[in-house]
Design a protein around this motif. Structure first.
Motif, short mmCIF file in Angstrom:
data_model
loop_
_atom_site.label_atom_id
_atom_site.label_comp_id
_atom_site.label_asym_id
_atom_site.label_seq_id
_atom_site.Cartn_x
_atom_site.Cartn_y
_atom_site.Cartn_z
N LEU A 132 0.73 -1.36 0.05
CA LEU A 132 -0.06 0.07 0.21
C LEU A 132 0.98 1.32 -0.05
N GLY A 133 1.74 1.23 0.45
CA GLY A 133 2.63 2.30 0.75
C GLY A 133 3.37 2.82 -0.56
N ILE A 134 4.02 1.58 -1.17
CA ILE A 134 4.52 1.75 -2.53
C ILE A 134 3.50 2.19 -3.71
N TYR A 135 2.37 1.38 -3.71
CA TYR A 135 1.23 1.85 -4.35
C TYR A 135 1.01 3.17 -4.70
N PHE A 136 0.84 3.80 -3.46
CA PHE A 136 0.75 5.44 -3.45
C PHE A 136 1.84 6.13 -4.00
N PHE A 137 2.90 5.96 -3.57
CA PHE A 137 3.98 6.76 -3.95
C PHE A 137 4.38 6.51 -5.31
N THR A 138 4.24 5.23 -5.87
CA THR A 138 4.61 4.69 -7.25
C THR A 138 3.51 5.65 -8.27
N ALA A 160 18.40 16.44 -0.86
CA ALA A 160 18.93 16.28 -2.33
C ALA A 160 18.62 17.97 -2.78
N LEU A 161 17.38 18.52 -2.55
CA LEU A 161 17.37 19.90 -2.88
C LEU A 161 18.45 20.93 -2.01
N ARG A 162 18.85 20.44 -0.91
CA ARG A 162 19.91 21.39 -0.24
C ARG A 162 20.98 21.32 -0.95
N ALA A 163 21.19 19.79 -1.60
CA ALA A 163 22.52 19.74 -2.20
C ALA A 163 22.67 20.42 -3.46
N GLY A 164 21.62 20.82 -3.99
CA GLY A 164 21.58 21.38 -5.44
C GLY A 164 20.85 20.53 -6.39
N ALA A 165 20.18 19.52 -5.97
CA ALA A 165 19.49 18.79 -7.29
C ALA A 165 18.01 19.66 -7.61
N GLY A 166 17.78 19.29 -8.68
CA GLY A 166 16.21 20.04 -8.97
C GLY A 166 15.34 19.14 -8.56
N PRO A 167 13.92 19.75 -8.59
CA PRO A 167 12.84 19.07 -7.81
C PRO A 167 12.66 17.81 -8.30
N VAL A 168 12.64 17.47 -9.67
CA VAL A 168 12.47 16.03 -10.41
C VAL A 168 13.49 15.02 -9.80
N PRO A 169 14.96 15.29 -9.79
CA PRO A 169 15.74 14.44 -9.37
C PRO A 169 15.83 14.31 -7.99
N ALA A 170 15.39 15.31 -7.39
CA ALA A 170 15.44 14.98 -5.82
C ALA A 170 14.05 14.23 -5.58
N PHE A 171 13.14 14.31 -6.11
CA PHE A 171 11.80 13.36 -5.96
C PHE A 171 12.16 11.97 -6.06
N VAL A 172 12.94 11.78 -7.28
CA VAL A 172 13.38 10.44 -7.40
C VAL A 172 14.30 9.76 -6.62
N ALA A 173 15.30 10.73 -5.90
CA ALA A 173 16.18 10.23 -4.83
C ALA A 173 15.05 9.90 -3.80
N GLY A 174 14.34 10.76 -3.11
CA GLY A 174 13.36 10.35 -2.26
C GLY A 174 12.55 8.97 -2.37
N TYR A 175 12.18 8.95 -3.64
CA TYR A 175 11.32 7.57 -3.78
C TYR A 175 12.28 6.55 -3.78
N LEU A 235 10.67 9.44 2.25
CA LEU A 235 11.01 10.30 0.69
C LEU A 235 10.97 11.62 0.84
N ARG A 236 10.47 12.55 1.72
CA ARG A 236 10.50 13.87 2.09
C ARG A 236 11.82 14.31 2.53
N THR A 237 12.36 13.39 3.54
CA THR A 237 13.52 13.67 4.12
C THR A 237 14.77 13.67 3.20
N ARG A 238 14.62 12.63 2.41
CA ARG A 238 15.80 12.40 1.36
C ARG A 238 15.52 13.39 0.16
N GLU A 239 14.28 13.88 -0.14
CA GLU A 239 14.09 14.81 -1.21
C GLU A 239 14.69 16.00 -0.85
N SER A 240 14.40 16.48 0.42
CA SER A 240 14.85 17.85 1.11
C SER A 240 16.49 17.82 1.03
#
Length: 486
Positions: free
Chosen positions: A304-310, A446-461, A439-444
């Protein structure tokens, strides 16, 4: 209803069809009509869990809902469903599974009609909450009726496989149906389609489902247990639903978690001292029951968790439309359905512990394939991971259910079924919460490290996938050790 129908069910009685229509059929056909009724009910309740997700934007525009109101269109159903599952299971054991099934079906069907015709957000939210009440009465009875009706172990395994496949088909059709209906027809039809199906199911159940319940000595309501269990589940579910919105450290959410913990503690103390407990805590001393329930929670956490975020990954990163994203899940859910039907035969040869553990391992491999996906992915690249994950989920579900339910006294079948369903619902919410936080922790980061929004989301995913992979790997070990034959 006659006195004969009201007494606890014996195998000889179970084979006889109930009602005027049932008297026209054979003993064997009555059992399979019963299975048709409970499978349709499972299909409806599973479908309502996810059909609304794709239609949310359309509902918001039509009813002019705020974000908070929109969230409660989804959450009100989950809150009453999860909060009342144990109550529904116990009421079924005491007052009769057939009776509670019919009551639950009537409530679910009428509230679906109200939801489909709703002209305001308030009416829709209230209707969804009542739908959850109906589903909480229905879901525990479906499995309990199967356990009472199919006394032959081989037939029972086949029946549970068909029941599980019906739920998997609902999982497949939900996003697709929601997308098509919201895009081409009025959104209310995502609820109105329940009305004819509910009426047909009600008639079949009235005709063929036999009554079954606990023995007279066990037919006493444990009111303190009912109240404290419902309070604990309500508070926990509310905290999991609202924590991400209101903040996990806000007084309201901390208070909800504290209330859930206190109510659960009181519930355990009450059940340990009660002569007629709602939940016999001795069931958890059997490794098949406790290990099987724990494995079910791990499974629900993952699927259910992966279904939602996928779904978010497919639409926000790969650019799939809602309908195309829903169609992408169809192969996975069809694999769940096919392997759920095949799993009893595999279990008969390999044993429940090996079958469940192997199913969990296939899910792990499927998620590893997903963790390798990036920003530019075609449908053909998604298919292997989806199919392996679905095959594993279908393979392990029926043997796991059998292992848990076979260790349960017949008088507690409703409560045992409710425990399985409640653990799945709460673990699914927990999966969305925990994976979302990772996901949100890793995404944040990645954003602080200079990644764009899309790569940051993928890193969090990907980080959320890694957590789920590790947990499912633990589930492989737990299922193998706890479900092996004595």
């Amino acid at each position: 209803m006659s006195a004969r129908t009201e007494t606890s069910t014996k195998p000889a009685d179970l084979a006889k069809p109930a009602g005027r229509l049932g008297s026209l059929g054979s003993q064997g056909s009555a059992r399979w009509w019963t299975l048709a009724a409970v499978s349709l009910a499972a299909f409806m309740t599973y479908l309502d869990n996810n059909i609304i997700n794709v239609a949310i934007p359309t509902i918001q525009r039509d009813l002019h809902l705020s974000i908070a109101g929109l969230e409660w269109v989804v959450s009100s159903y989950l809150l009453t469903l999860a909060g009342l599952l144990l109550v529904g299971g116990r009421l079924a054991d005491v007052y009769g599974r057939r009776r509670l099934f019919l009551v639950g079906m009537a409530i679910f069907t009428l509230s679906s009609l109200a939801a489909g015709l709703a002209g305001s957000g308030e009416v829709l939210i209230a209707s969804r909450a009542v739908q959850g009440v109906g589903a909480a009465l229905l879901m525990p009875t479906t499995l309990a009726i199967i356990m009472a009706t199919f006394t032959n172990v081989r037939e029972r395994s086949m029946a549970i496989g068909i029941w599980a496949a019906a739920g998997a088909l609902a999982l497949a059709l939900g996003p697709v149906a929601g997308g098509l209906i919201s895009q081409h027809v009025r959104w209310g039809w995502i609820f109105l389609i329940n009305v004819p199906v509910g009426l047909i199911t009600f008639v079949i159940a009235l005709a063929y489902v036999r009554e079954s319940r606990a023995e007279a000595a066990a037919r006493r309501l444990d009111i303190p247990g009912l109240v404290t269990s419902a309070l604990a589940l309500f508070a926990l579910t509310y905290a999991l639903i609202e924590g991400g919105v209101k903040g996990w450290t806000t007084p309201l959410i901390i208070g909800a978690f504290a209330l859930a913990a206190v109510a659960a503690g009181v519930f355990g103390a009450v059940e340990a001292r009660s002569q007629n407990p709602m939940v016999d805590l001795a069931m958890f001393r059997r490794r098949e029951f406790s290990g099987g329930t724990g494995t079910m929670m791990i499974w629900a956490f993952g699927i259910l968790g992966i279904y939602f975020f996928t779904s978010l990954y497919l639409q926000e990163i790969l650019g799939f439309s809602p309908t195309k994203a829903g169609l992408a899940f169809v192969p996975m859910a069809l694999c769940v359905a096919v392997f759920a039907v095949l799993s009893p035969r595999i279990e008969a040869r390999a044993g429940a512990h090996r079958t469940v553990a192997f199913g969990m391992l296939l899910m792990v491999i499927g998620l590893i394939l997903f963790a390798r996906l990036g920003l530019r992915v075609g449908y053909d690249s998604l298919l292997p991971g989806f199919m392996l994950f679905g095959a594993g989920a279908g393979l392990m579900n029926v043997p796991l259910t059998n292992a848990v339910m076979h260790t349960t006294p017949a008088a507690r079948a409703g409560v045992a079924s409710a425990l399985l369903n409640a653990s799945r619902e709460v673990a699914g919410l927990l999966g969305i919460t925990v994976i979302g936080a990772v996901l949100r922790t890793r995404e944040s980061a990645a954003l602080r490290a200079g990644a764009g929004p899309v790569p940051a989301f993928v890193a969090g995913y990907h980080a959320g996938l890694v957590v789920t992979i590790a947990l499912l790997a633990v589930g492989v070990v737990i299922s193998y050790l706890t479900l092996r034959p004595r």
